[in-house]
Design an enzyme around this catalytic site. Sequence first.
Site, PDB file in Angstrom:
ATOM      1  N   LYS A 188     -11.365  50.141  -6.029  1.00  0.00           N
ATOM      2  CA  LYS A 188     -12.779  50.025  -5.643  1.00  0.00           C
ATOM      3  C   LYS A 188     -13.499  48.946  -6.447  1.00  0.00           C
ATOM      4  O   LYS A 188     -14.467  48.340  -5.957  1.00  0.00           O
ATOM      5  CB  LYS A 188     -13.478  51.384  -5.791  1.00  0.00           C
ATOM      6  CG  LYS A 188     -13.010  52.422  -4.768  1.00  0.00           C
ATOM      7  CD  LYS A 188     -13.098  51.911  -3.339  1.00  0.00           C
ATOM      8  CE  LYS A 188     -13.080  53.010  -2.304  1.00  0.00           C
ATOM      9  NZ  LYS A 188     -13.051  52.471  -0.926  1.00  0.00           N
TER      10      LYS A 188
ATOM     11  N   SER B 169     -17.147  52.167  -4.346  1.00  0.00           N
ATOM     12  CA  SER B 169     -17.430  53.541  -4.786  1.00  0.00           C
ATOM     13  C   SER B 169     -18.031  53.484  -6.181  1.00  0.00           C
ATOM     14  O   SER B 169     -17.769  52.529  -6.937  1.00  0.00           O
ATOM     15  CB  SER B 169     -16.122  54.337  -4.839  1.00  0.00           C
ATOM     16  OG  SER B 169     -16.312  55.561  -5.519  1.00  0.00           O
TER      17      SER B 169
ATOM     18  N   TYR C 179      -7.599  54.503  -7.776  1.00  0.00           N
ATOM     19  CA  TYR C 179      -8.761  54.382  -6.873  1.00  0.00           C
ATOM     20  C   TYR C 179      -9.874  53.547  -7.509  1.00  0.00           C
ATOM     21  O   TYR C 179     -10.485  52.699  -6.843  1.00  0.00           O
ATOM     22  CB  TYR C 179      -9.238  55.804  -6.552  1.00  0.00           C
ATOM     23  CG  TYR C 179     -10.367  55.931  -5.557  1.00  0.00           C
ATOM     24  CD1 TYR C 179     -10.126  55.879  -4.182  1.00  0.00           C
ATOM     25  CD2 TYR C 179     -11.677  56.153  -5.980  1.00  0.00           C
ATOM     26  CE1 TYR C 179     -11.158  56.036  -3.262  1.00  0.00           C
ATOM     27  CE2 TYR C 179     -12.709  56.320  -5.071  1.00  0.00           C
ATOM     28  CZ  TYR C 179     -12.445  56.260  -3.710  1.00  0.00           C
ATOM     29  OH  TYR C 179     -13.474  56.424  -2.814  1.00  0.00           O
TER      30      TYR C 179
ATOM     31  N   VAL D 206      -4.185  50.081   8.619  1.00  0.00           N
ATOM     32  CA  VAL D 206      -4.801  48.872   8.047  1.00  0.00           C
ATOM     33  C   VAL D 206      -3.918  48.220   6.982  1.00  0.00           C
ATOM     34  O   VAL D 206      -4.098  47.046   6.653  1.00  0.00           O
ATOM     35  CB  VAL D 206      -6.213  49.139   7.459  1.00  0.00           C
ATOM     36  CG1 VAL D 206      -7.175  49.600   8.546  1.00  0.00           C
ATOM     37  CG2 VAL D 206      -6.174  50.116   6.298  1.00  0.00           C
TER      38      VAL D 206
ATOM     39  N   GLY E 162     -11.025  53.606   9.683  1.00  0.00           N
ATOM     40  CA  GLY E 162     -11.125  54.980   9.180  1.00  0.00           C
ATOM     41  C   GLY E 162     -12.280  55.723   9.824  1.00  0.00           C
ATOM     42  O   GLY E 162     -12.968  56.509   9.180  1.00  0.00           O
TER      43      GLY E 162
HETATM   44  P1  NAP Z   1     -12.174  60.617   4.815  1.00  0.00           P
HETATM   45  O1  NAP Z   1     -13.053  61.668   5.361  1.00  0.00           O
HETATM   46  O2  NAP Z   1     -10.916  61.007   4.097  1.00  0.00           O
HETATM   47  O3  NAP Z   1     -11.826  59.589   5.979  1.00  0.00           O
HETATM   48  C1  NAP Z   1     -11.022  58.458   5.753  1.00  0.00           C
HETATM   49  C2  NAP Z   1     -10.436  58.004   7.061  1.00  0.00           C
HETATM   50  O4  NAP Z   1      -9.597  56.846   6.800  1.00  0.00           O
HETATM   51  C3  NAP Z   1      -9.530  59.070   7.705  1.00  0.00           C
HETATM   52  O5  NAP Z   1      -9.841  59.219   9.078  1.00  0.00           O
HETATM   53  C4  NAP Z   1      -8.128  58.498   7.495  1.00  0.00           C
HETATM   54  O6  NAP Z   1      -7.200  58.828   8.492  1.00  0.00           O
HETATM   55  C5  NAP Z   1      -8.414  57.000   7.550  1.00  0.00           C
HETATM   56  N1  NAP Z   1      -7.297  56.245   6.999  1.00  0.00           N
HETATM   57  C6  NAP Z   1      -6.588  56.517   5.865  1.00  0.00           C
HETATM   58  N2  NAP Z   1      -5.610  55.615   5.704  1.00  0.00           N
HETATM   59  C7  NAP Z   1      -5.693  54.758   6.750  1.00  0.00           C
HETATM   60  C8  NAP Z   1      -4.928  53.615   7.148  1.00  0.00           C
HETATM   61  N3  NAP Z   1      -3.879  53.178   6.430  1.00  0.00           N
HETATM   62  N4  NAP Z   1      -5.290  52.958   8.278  1.00  0.00           N
HETATM   63  C9  NAP Z   1      -6.315  53.410   9.026  1.00  0.00           C
HETATM   64  N5  NAP Z   1      -7.065  54.474   8.710  1.00  0.00           N
HETATM   65  C10 NAP Z   1      -6.760  55.152   7.572  1.00  0.00           C
HETATM   66  O7  NAP Z   1     -12.958  59.690   3.748  1.00  0.00           O
HETATM   67  P2  NAP Z   1     -14.523  59.373   3.579  1.00  0.00           P
HETATM   68  O8  NAP Z   1     -15.044  60.280   2.547  1.00  0.00           O
HETATM   69  O9  NAP Z   1     -15.181  59.290   4.906  1.00  0.00           O
HETATM   70  O10 NAP Z   1     -14.428  57.932   2.891  1.00  0.00           O
HETATM   71  C11 NAP Z   1     -14.586  56.717   3.634  1.00  0.00           C
HETATM   72  C12 NAP Z   1     -14.595  55.540   2.672  1.00  0.00           C
HETATM   73  O11 NAP Z   1     -15.666  55.715   1.727  1.00  0.00           O
HETATM   74  C13 NAP Z   1     -13.338  55.410   1.833  1.00  0.00           C
HETATM   75  O12 NAP Z   1     -13.043  54.049   1.609  1.00  0.00           O
HETATM   76  C14 NAP Z   1     -13.710  56.080   0.533  1.00  0.00           C
HETATM   77  O13 NAP Z   1     -12.914  55.639  -0.534  1.00  0.00           O
HETATM   78  C15 NAP Z   1     -15.158  55.669   0.404  1.00  0.00           C
HETATM   79  N6  NAP Z   1     -15.958  56.546  -0.455  1.00  0.00           N
HETATM   80  C16 NAP Z   1     -16.124  57.879  -0.181  1.00  0.00           C
HETATM   81  C17 NAP Z   1     -16.897  58.663  -1.028  1.00  0.00           C
HETATM   82  C18 NAP Z   1     -17.145  60.133  -0.773  1.00  0.00           C
HETATM   83  O14 NAP Z   1     -17.772  60.770  -1.633  1.00  0.00           O
HETATM   84  N7  NAP Z   1     -16.696  60.707   0.311  1.00  0.00           N
HETATM   85  C19 NAP Z   1     -17.488  58.098  -2.163  1.00  0.00           C
HETATM   86  C20 NAP Z   1     -17.288  56.746  -2.427  1.00  0.00           C
HETATM   87  C21 NAP Z   1     -16.521  55.982  -1.561  1.00  0.00           C
HETATM   88  P3  NAP Z   1      -6.259  60.147   8.346  1.00  0.00           P
HETATM   89  O15 NAP Z   1      -7.174  61.291   8.577  1.00  0.00           O
HETATM   90  O16 NAP Z   1      -5.229  59.989   9.415  1.00  0.00           O
HETATM   91  O17 NAP Z   1      -5.692  60.092   6.954  1.00  0.00           O
END
Ligand code: NAP
Length: 251
Positions: free
Chosen positions: A156, A140, A152, A62, A11
């Site tokens: 998590k 998370s 979710y 993935v 990701g």
């Molecule tokens: P994001 O900006 O939505 O980026 C997630 C990335 O994962 C995107 O590039 C997406 O690709 C890719 N992805 C989704 N499904 C996939 C798959 N099946 N195989 C390969 N790649 C895939 O999210 P983020 O905020 O950076 O979050 C990253 C991680 O941190 C996640 O696990 C999220 O749950 C966790 N997290 C985030 C937050 C927050 O506040 N942002 C808080 C707690 C935890 P596409 O663009 O093609 O969909």
Amino acid sequence: MSETRTAIVTGAARGIGAGVATRLASDGMKVAVLDLDEAACAGTVDQITSAGGQALAVGANVADAESVEAAVARVTEELGAPTVLINNAGIIRDNLLFKMTVDDWDAVMGVHLRGAFLMTKACQKHMTEAKYGRIVNLSSTSALGNRGQANYSAAKAGIQGFTKTLAIELGKFGITANAIAPGFIQTDMTAATAERIGVPFDDFIKFSAEQIPVQRVGQPEDIAHTASFLVSEGAGFVSGQVIYVAGGPKD
Ligand code: NAP
């Protein structure tokens, strides 16, 4: 000097994954920038290579076993055996339980849990052979429960149990496994949440920052900094931990 490690960050086309990938590259690792769409990885790869680092764009899902096997084989061939893995790919399909569909449930479980399982299984053989490995899984603060996120938060929380079990099973091979549990990080994911609840993103950020002890929301670099520590050679005695990176304490 220690050898150059190959890391896979899933990701990593944007958001936290992109921040972690660029940080690990600046730490001196070769980095496979893995995301669903290979072309979408170009920005992260360019950022790394223009700073003098080495990176490879890899398109893979993935949640799909064949796609994961092919991706890890390609990384091994083109960058070297992966001994650092960041399971970061994620999606949200938020809804209150009574409106949540089975597809919403399965999609979230598929990317977060099945995805982390498949990626880890494919990489662990390289880590056990090398007698060295660093695994970091993205959990998370939602693991503690969050309205509208039954799928979710379950995924998590599951990531935390998965991480502790990896630490127990793989420790004797020189492999550590830890989880990072971010709070509010400013990415497309939190922007999507703001849109779903009908609040302008800037207002959502301002309101959220007021609830956080350090009075700001997080940035991908905050998570990258913690990941950099956990995958460092010197962090070999830190394993099976969940580190909340949320600008304040969480239970
Ligand atoms: P994001 O900006 O939505 O980026 C997630 C990335 O994962 C995107 O590039 C997406 O690709 C890719 N992805 C989704 N499904 C996939 C798959 N099946 N195989 C390969 N790649 C895939 O999210 P983020 O905020 O950076 O979050 C990253 C991680 O941190 C996640 O696990 C999220 O749950 C966790 N997290 C985030 C937050 C927050 O506040 N942002 C808080 C707690 C935890 P596409 O663009 O093609 O969909």
